[in-house]
Motif scaffolding. Sequence first.
Motif, short mmCIF file in Angstrom:
data_model
loop_
_atom_site.label_atom_id
_atom_site.label_comp_id
_atom_site.label_asym_id
_atom_site.label_seq_id
_atom_site.Cartn_x
_atom_site.Cartn_y
_atom_site.Cartn_z
N TYR A 1 0.62 -1.29 -0.06
CA TYR A 1 -0.32 0.10 0.17
C TYR A 1 0.61 0.90 -0.21
O TYR A 1 0.34 2.39 -0.59
CB TYR A 1 -0.89 -0.18 1.11
CG TYR A 1 -0.57 0.33 2.34
CD1 TYR A 1 -0.36 2.07 3.12
CD2 TYR A 1 -0.12 -0.51 3.50
CE1 TYR A 1 0.00 2.26 3.98
CE2 TYR A 1 0.70 -0.22 4.47
CZ TYR A 1 0.52 0.61 4.99
OH TYR A 1 1.06 1.29 5.74
N ARG B 1 1.18 1.57 -3.30
CA ARG B 1 0.49 2.35 -4.01
C ARG B 1 0.45 3.71 -3.51
O ARG B 1 -0.34 4.16 -5.13
CB ARG B 1 -0.67 1.00 -3.86
CG ARG B 1 -2.00 2.35 -4.38
CD ARG B 1 -2.80 2.48 -3.06
NE ARG B 1 -3.58 3.23 -3.96
CZ ARG B 1 -3.70 5.26 -4.25
NH1 ARG B 1 -2.97 5.64 -3.65
NH2 ARG B 1 -5.06 5.41 -4.48
N THR C 1 -4.74 -1.14 -4.58
CA THR C 1 -3.32 -1.46 -3.84
C THR C 1 -3.34 -3.16 -4.71
O THR C 1 -2.76 -3.62 -5.01
CB THR C 1 -3.97 -2.33 -2.52
OG1 THR C 1 -3.62 -0.92 -1.97
CG2 THR C 1 -2.66 -2.64 -1.82
N VAL D 1 -1.50 -3.25 -7.51
CA VAL D 1 0.08 -3.12 -7.41
C VAL D 1 0.48 -4.23 -6.67
O VAL D 1 1.28 -4.99 -7.71
CB VAL D 1 0.11 -2.38 -6.58
CG1 VAL D 1 1.88 -2.04 -6.29
CG2 VAL D 1 0.19 -0.57 -6.98
#
Length: 129
Positions: free
Chosen positions: A25, A28, A40, A43
């Motif tokens: 995160y 991201r 997220t 990613v």
Amino acid sequence: MRHPLLKELAIMEALRSRPSGMLTYVLRNILAGADRSLTTRQVHAKLRLLECEGRVQKVPSCSARDHAWAVKEPAPIPVRDRYYLTRCEHCGWRGSSEQCPVYRGWDDADVGCPACHQSFLCDEIGEGA
């Protein structure tokens, strides 16, 4: 769906900025900036692909729910005395010139790539290249 901010180069640069690892995160947030359309999950999916290619790896994190990721550095290439480190400009192979086939011509010899069998090898590259 592919996201325009999800570029491999941007991911690798961001991960290199924190060698100890980066949570998904956090990566991201760095990649997205103010754009909230990048998720997220997108990613994480891209990181899993890069992990399969051997370019990134999971590393221990402080979070029980998320993975930390880091760039997987390639192992050093051993090069003996009379040989040199070389790279193929065609396919990107890197290794010792000892592994390369020599193509002898009428008046000279070219060192070829053992992976793609082209004659596009740089004469010599340094360890950091």
